[in-house]
Design a protein around this motif. Structure first.
Motif, PDB file in Angstrom:
ATOM      1  N   GLY A  86      73.725  33.689  33.477  1.00  0.00           N
ATOM      2  CA  GLY A  86      74.588  34.148  34.710  1.00  0.00           C
ATOM      3  C   GLY A  86      74.856  35.588  34.541  1.00  0.00           C
ATOM      4  N   HIS A  87      75.528  36.314  35.458  1.00  0.00           N
ATOM      5  CA  HIS A  87      75.868  37.565  35.287  1.00  0.00           C
ATOM      6  C   HIS A  87      76.906  37.960  34.454  1.00  0.00           C
ATOM      7  CE1 HIS A  87      74.624  37.223  39.786  1.00  0.00           C
ATOM      8  NE2 HIS A  87      74.026  38.344  39.496  1.00  0.00           N
ATOM      9  N   VAL A  88      77.973  36.979  34.131  1.00  0.00           N
ATOM     10  CA  VAL A  88      78.914  37.396  33.280  1.00  0.00           C
ATOM     11  C   VAL A  88      78.788  36.592  31.839  1.00  0.00           C
ATOM     12  CG1 VAL A  88      80.534  36.157  34.450  1.00  0.00           C
ATOM     13  CG2 VAL A  88      81.164  38.019  33.058  1.00  0.00           C
ATOM     14  N   GLY A  89      79.015  36.974  30.741  1.00  0.00           N
ATOM     15  CA  GLY A  89      79.393  36.178  29.638  1.00  0.00           C
ATOM     16  C   GLY A  89      80.455  36.903  28.887  1.00  0.00           C
ATOM     17  N   TYR A  90      81.337  36.008  28.090  1.00  0.00           N
ATOM     18  CA  TYR A  90      82.431  36.395  27.218  1.00  0.00           C
ATOM     19  C   TYR A  90      82.661  35.557  26.244  1.00  0.00           C
ATOM     20  CZ  TYR A  90      84.875  33.254  30.379  1.00  0.00           C
ATOM     21  OH  TYR A  90      85.164  32.385  31.124  1.00  0.00           O
ATOM     22  N   GLY A  91      83.286  36.148  25.203  1.00  0.00           N
ATOM     23  CA  GLY A  91      83.582  35.599  24.079  1.00  0.00           C
ATOM     24  C   GLY A  91      85.053  36.190  23.493  1.00  0.00           C
ATOM     25  N   ILE A  92      85.941  35.199  23.110  1.00  0.00           N
ATOM     26  CA  ILE A  92      87.211  35.771  22.550  1.00  0.00           C
ATOM     27  C   ILE A  92      87.515  35.049  20.998  1.00  0.00           C
ATOM     28  CG2 ILE A  92      89.848  36.019  22.860  1.00  0.00           C
ATOM     29  CD1 ILE A  92      88.036  37.240  25.060  1.00  0.00           C
ATOM     30  N   ARG A  93      87.626  35.951  20.265  1.00  0.00           N
ATOM     31  CA  ARG A  93      87.603  35.718  18.875  1.00  0.00           C
ATOM     32  C   ARG A  93      88.774  34.653  18.574  1.00  0.00           C
ATOM     33  NH1 ARG A  93      89.773  40.865  15.521  1.00  0.00           N
ATOM     34  NH2 ARG A  93      90.010  39.660  13.801  1.00  0.00           N
ATOM     35  N   PRO A  94      88.897  33.637  17.845  1.00  0.00           N
ATOM     36  CA  PRO A  94      89.582  32.283  17.497  1.00  0.00           C
ATOM     37  C   PRO A  94      90.970  32.814  17.645  1.00  0.00           C
ATOM     38  CG  PRO A  94      87.700  32.152  16.224  1.00  0.00           C
ATOM     39  CD  PRO A  94      87.523  33.365  16.908  1.00  0.00           C
ATOM     40  N   SER A  95      91.227  33.899  16.872  1.00  0.00           N
ATOM     41  CA  SER A  95      92.699  34.213  16.564  1.00  0.00           C
ATOM     42  C   SER A  95      93.457  34.633  18.001  1.00  0.00           C
ATOM     43  CB  SER A  95      93.005  35.030  15.695  1.00  0.00           C
ATOM     44  OG  SER A  95      92.612  36.317  15.628  1.00  0.00           O
ATOM     45  N   ALA A  96      92.705  35.316  18.970  1.00  0.00           N
ATOM     46  CA  ALA A  96      92.973  35.762  20.134  1.00  0.00           C
ATOM     47  C   ALA A  96      93.023  34.897  21.453  1.00  0.00           C
ATOM     48  CB  ALA A  96      92.532  37.153  20.650  1.00  0.00           C
ATOM     49  N   ARG A  97      92.696  33.536  21.114  1.00  0.00           N
ATOM     50  CA  ARG A  97      92.352  32.784  22.245  1.00  0.00           C
ATOM     51  C   ARG A  97      93.986  32.166  22.662  1.00  0.00           C
ATOM     52  NH1 ARG A  97      86.952  29.702  19.550  1.00  0.00           N
ATOM     53  NH2 ARG A  97      86.048  31.605  19.909  1.00  0.00           N
ATOM     54  N   GLY A  98      94.027  31.747  23.795  1.00  0.00           N
ATOM     55  CA  GLY A  98      94.968  31.197  24.437  1.00  0.00           C
ATOM     56  C   GLY A  98      96.072  32.025  24.953  1.00  0.00           C
ATOM     57  N   ARG A  99      95.943  33.374  25.189  1.00  0.00           N
ATOM     58  CA  ARG A  99      97.031  34.265  25.298  1.00  0.00           C
ATOM     59  C   ARG A  99      96.383  34.971  26.829  1.00  0.00           C
ATOM     60  NH1 ARG A  99      97.833  38.968  21.689  1.00  0.00           N
ATOM     61  NH2 ARG A  99      95.787  39.482  22.273  1.00  0.00           N
ATOM     62  N   GLY A 100      95.228  34.467  27.086  1.00  0.00           N
ATOM     63  CA  GLY A 100      95.023  34.957  28.848  1.00  0.00           C
ATOM     64  C   GLY A 100      94.133  36.153  28.856  1.00  0.00           C
ATOM     65  N   VAL A 101      93.438  36.407  27.428  1.00  0.00           N
ATOM     66  CA  VAL A 101      92.861  37.670  27.215  1.00  0.00           C
ATOM     67  C   VAL A 101      91.416  37.502  28.072  1.00  0.00           C
ATOM     68  CG1 VAL A 101      91.290  38.890  25.575  1.00  0.00           C
ATOM     69  CG2 VAL A 101      93.616  38.247  24.825  1.00  0.00           C
ATOM     70  N   ALA A 102      90.904  36.516  27.898  1.00  0.00           N
ATOM     71  CA  ALA A 102      89.765  36.345  28.746  1.00  0.00           C
ATOM     72  C   ALA A 102      89.993  36.370  30.261  1.00  0.00           C
ATOM     73  CB  ALA A 102      89.043  34.837  28.580  1.00  0.00           C
ATOM     74  N   THR A 103      91.086  35.604  30.530  1.00  0.00           N
ATOM     75  CA  THR A 103      91.510  35.678  32.299  1.00  0.00           C
ATOM     76  C   THR A 103      91.486  36.997  32.648  1.00  0.00           C
ATOM     77  OG1 THR A 103      92.372  33.578  31.979  1.00  0.00           O
ATOM     78  CG2 THR A 103      93.079  34.841  33.783  1.00  0.00           C
ATOM     79  N   TRP A 104      92.276  37.923  31.732  1.00  0.00           N
ATOM     80  CA  TRP A 104      92.361  39.526  32.146  1.00  0.00           C
ATOM     81  C   TRP A 104      90.972  40.207  32.053  1.00  0.00           C
ATOM     82  CZ3 TRP A 104      90.982  43.867  29.424  1.00  0.00           C
ATOM     83  CH2 TRP A 104      91.428  45.020  29.848  1.00  0.00           C
ATOM     84  N   ALA A 105      90.173  39.865  31.161  1.00  0.00           N
ATOM     85  CA  ALA A 105      88.993  40.604  31.085  1.00  0.00           C
ATOM     86  C   ALA A 105      88.082  40.368  32.137  1.00  0.00           C
ATOM     87  CB  ALA A 105      88.272  40.313  29.712  1.00  0.00           C
ATOM     88  N   LEU A 106      88.018  39.027  32.498  1.00  0.00           N
ATOM     89  CA  LEU A 106      87.193  38.670  33.737  1.00  0.00           C
ATOM     90  C   LEU A 106      87.861  39.088  34.935  1.00  0.00           C
ATOM     91  CD1 LEU A 106      84.670  36.936  34.827  1.00  0.00           C
ATOM     92  CD2 LEU A 106      86.311  34.833  34.788  1.00  0.00           C
ATOM     93  N   GLY A 107      88.950  39.017  35.079  1.00  0.00           N
ATOM     94  CA  GLY A 107      89.415  39.968  36.280  1.00  0.00           C
ATOM     95  C   GLY A 107      88.973  41.250  36.538  1.00  0.00           C
ATOM     96  N   GLN A 108      89.168  42.087  35.189  1.00  0.00           N
ATOM     97  CA  GLN A 108      88.403  43.382  35.268  1.00  0.00           C
ATOM     98  C   GLN A 108      86.984  43.375  35.779  1.00  0.00           C
ATOM     99  OE1 GLN A 108      90.923  45.882  34.679  1.00  0.00           O
ATOM    100  NE2 GLN A 108      92.032  44.260  35.019  1.00  0.00           N
TER     101      GLN A 108
END
Length: 167
Positions: A86-108
């Motif tokens: 795909g065009h986009v790929g992302y990963g969030i370190r385990p201790s930062a998951r569940g806080r909306g970090v990936a959602t924010w980054a994907l929006g950017q």
């Protein structure tokens, strides 16, 4: 405050902390590590960061207060890996998951993709990755297909420029 930062050697210690949290042998989506990359030595790390910055497409580290929380990549339309990854790929370190970090980054990144004319943005995730599925569906991603790749069931999504939810 969250920010997207291009890979840089000045963040080596913070990046290494995030990398170590995943543990040995695990794949961190969004970091762009290839099997031949040496990210442990100073010279190897500098070479790797230089390669990331020179490749087509854009890769960012997701940073908050000097801590690397993950990575997100936007592959160029002509990149042969878009077909599989795909065009986009992302990963969030385990201790930062569940806080909306990936959602924010994907929006950017969706906003950046719109500016450079990538429409739709294709994303692929594991069929059992509820967090990533939720992140993609937050942006009204349309499920295109599910497929089996090397024994793993994957979902392929498309997010159009006209997705309804803001970043």
């Amino acid at each position: 405050m969250l920010e997207l930062v291009r890979p840089q050697t000045a963040l080596r210690e913070a990046w290494a902390e995030a990398h170590a949290e995943w543990g040995p042998g695990l794949h961190e989506d969004g970091f762009g590590i290839a099997p031949h990359d040496d990210v442990d030595s100073d010279d190897g790390f500098r070479t790797w960061v230089g390669r990331l910055r020179a490749e087509p497409g854009v890769l960012w580290w997701i940073v908050e207060d000097g801590q690397v929380l993950g990575g997100i990549a936007l592959r160029a339309p002509g990149d042969p890996s878009v077909q599989q990854l795909g065009h986009v790929g992302y990963g969030i370190r385990p201790s930062a998951r569940g806080r909306g970090v990936a959602t924010w980054a994907l929006g950017q990144v969706l906003a950046h993709a719109a500016r450079v004319g990538i429409d739709p943005v294709v994303a692929v995730c594991r069929d059992d990755n509820a967090g990533s599925i939720g992140t993609l569906e937050h942006y009204d991603a349309v499920l295109l297909a599910t497929q089996l790749h090397e024994g793993t069931r994957l979902r392929r999504y498309a997010i159009s420029r006209s997705h309804k939810r803001p970043g």
